[in-house]
Design a protein around this motif. Structure first.
Motif, PDB file in Angstrom:
ATOM      1  N   SER A  74      10.486  12.019  28.661  1.00 35.44           N
ATOM      2  CA  SER A  74       9.518  10.932  28.767  1.00 35.44           C
ATOM      3  C   SER A  74       8.992  10.485  27.400  1.00 35.44           C
ATOM      4  O   SER A  74       8.650   9.318  27.217  1.00 35.44           O
ATOM      5  N   CYS A  76       9.205   9.171  23.907  1.00 38.42           N
ATOM      6  CA  CYS A  76      10.169   8.442  23.092  1.00 38.42           C
ATOM      7  C   CYS A  76      10.337   9.106  21.737  1.00 38.42           C
ATOM      8  O   CYS A  76       9.360   9.492  21.083  1.00 38.42           O
ATOM      9  N   LEU A  83       7.918   6.984  28.190  1.00 40.34           N
ATOM     10  CA  LEU A  83       8.879   6.067  28.802  1.00 40.34           C
ATOM     11  C   LEU A  83       8.703   5.959  30.313  1.00 40.34           C
ATOM     12  O   LEU A  83       9.009   4.926  30.902  1.00 40.34           O
ATOM     13  N   GLY A  87       8.085   2.321  30.286  1.00 43.13           N
ATOM     14  CA  GLY A  87       9.473   1.885  30.228  1.00 43.13           C
ATOM     15  C   GLY A  87       9.815   0.864  31.298  1.00 43.13           C
ATOM     16  O   GLY A  87       9.219   0.836  32.373  1.00 43.13           O
ATOM     17  N   CYS A  96      11.847   1.055  26.006  1.00 44.89           N
ATOM     18  CA  CYS A  96      10.500   1.506  25.671  1.00 44.89           C
ATOM     19  C   CYS A  96       9.553   0.310  25.583  1.00 44.89           C
ATOM     20  O   CYS A  96       9.875  -0.710  24.966  1.00 44.89           O
ATOM     21  N   GLN A 126      17.394  10.239  23.374  1.00 42.24           N
ATOM     22  CA  GLN A 126      16.564  11.048  24.247  1.00 42.24           C
ATOM     23  C   GLN A 126      17.397  12.157  24.871  1.00 42.24           C
ATOM     24  O   GLN A 126      18.573  11.944  25.166  1.00 42.24           O
TER      25      GLN A 126
END
Length: 365
Positions: A74, A76, A83, A87, A96, A126
């Motif tokens: 989650s 970023c 996110l 997001g 994002c 990520q």
């Protein structure tokens, strides 16, 4: 205060699971490697992003416009925006809401505004968790890669079957006592009003496999356990806390065409909170649109029977925790101890999301 877009998309169970969520991440409990239930497929629409937490780690779960599902950290990697909460989906990427970086379902960064794609830093990305979507459920892999075998239900999406979503329940206890209750023969006559003597026969219990059969212990056990259920069932563990419960006509194992299949799955959110749910897959009695109302009626009755059985356990499961030392008695039988052996041997103490594969000796025997 008006709710943001992501808050409006939350289900009631999402709100319960996110209550009390800490800002940071700290996993204290060791969990066994395997596939875990993440969500019903129907509850994640194309273009939707949701904040989720599993094993005290926070992720953004999203479905791309093509229907593909992704689950990434989650936070970023750029400047730490969440996110899952800011997001949005662009094609099959999560974007994002802070600086508009875009990440694929495998976590790779594909777009950084103002920067040529060829110049995107190698570290831009990520952590992505492997996911599988099958038979109406979304699953994620907890453990090092390569991922373990995924057990499918080949008939679940067949036109010969009806596949019904169940309900989500939360529990304050830890994973093991909730997960092992499906193998607890001793609670049947109490919680489920079982009739006759029953037993669990272990068929396979090695490595990441556990299969067993529920069957009569003697002639008195040939009576029905309860309405709709005969005293034969085949249970196959498809994850540390996920199982397929298939009703059977007799002691012969039928994997391919049972009348009723229940897909059960439970997953830790945090060390003191978990959730669990079920799906009901029912074979149609007769084919064709003429018999559709009858098939749906029977499937709905099966669904209600499963729900009634869940309700019979729910007050116990929501507040179930292990005593410091289990006091075993003869009526317990060996089934729960067999389950615990299966559960414990897939645990590598201290392993966490993102860690490399542990040494073989680190996995519990």
């Amino acid at each position: 205060m008006a709710k943001s877009k992501w808050q409006k998309q939350l289900k009631k169970y999402d709100r319960r699971l996110l209550e009390g969520q800490s800002f940071g991440e700290e996993q204290k409990t060791d969990y066994p490697f395997g596939w875990y239930f993440a969500r019903y497929s129907e509850d994640l629409e194309p273009g939707q992003v949701l904040p989720v937490e599993f094993m005290s780690h926070q992720f953004a779960l999203f479905r791309g416009k093509s229907g593909r599902v992704g689950m990434v950290d989650s936070q970023c990697c750029h400047m730490g925006a969440d996110l899952g909460r800011c997001g949005t989906v662009v094609d099959d990427r999560i974007k994002c809401g802070y600086h508009a970086w875009e990440f694929r379902t495998d976590g790779g960064c594909e777009v950084i505004p103002g920067l040529d794609q060829a110049k995107i830093p190698p570290r831009a990305g990520q952590r992505a968790i492997p996911v599988r979507e099958h038979a109406g459920n979304i699953w994620f892999w907890y453990g090092p890669e390569p991922v373990g075998e995924f057990v499918e239900v080949p008939y679940a999406d067949s036109k010969k079957y009806l596949n019904l979503k169940g309900q989500i329940y939360t529990a304050r206890g830890t994973l093991l006592p909730v997960a092992e209750h499906v193998s607890d023969i001793y609670h049947f006559p109490v919680a489920h009003k079982g009739v006759g003597k029953l037993e669990y026969a272990i068929l396979v219990n090695k490595e990441d496999r556990l299969e067993y059969q529920l069957r009569p212990a003697d002639a008195t056990g040939m009576k029905k356990v309860q309405r709709w259920f005969k005293p034969f069932a085949f249970i196959e563990m498809i994850g540390p806390s996920a199982s397929l419960y298939r009703t059977q006509k007799d002691a012969t194992v039928d994997r391919s065409g049972p009348l009723l299949t229940i897909v059960l799955g439970g997953t830790p959110v945090r060390d003191d909170l978990m959730f669990f749910g079920y799906r009901v897959i029912v074979r149609k009695i007769l084919p064709g649109p003429l018999f559709a109302p009858l098939n749906h009626l029977i499937a709905r009755m099966m669904w209600l029977t499963v729900r009634r059985n869940v309700y019979a356990d729910i007050d116990v499961l929501r507040w179930l925790r292990h005593p410091e030392k289990t006091l075993w008695v003869k009526p317990d039988g060996p089934s729960v101890r067999e389950f615990r052996a299966f559960f414990q041997r897939r645990i590598a103490p201290g392993w966490r999301f993102g860690d490399p594969a542990p040494e073989e000796s680190a996995v519990s025997a």
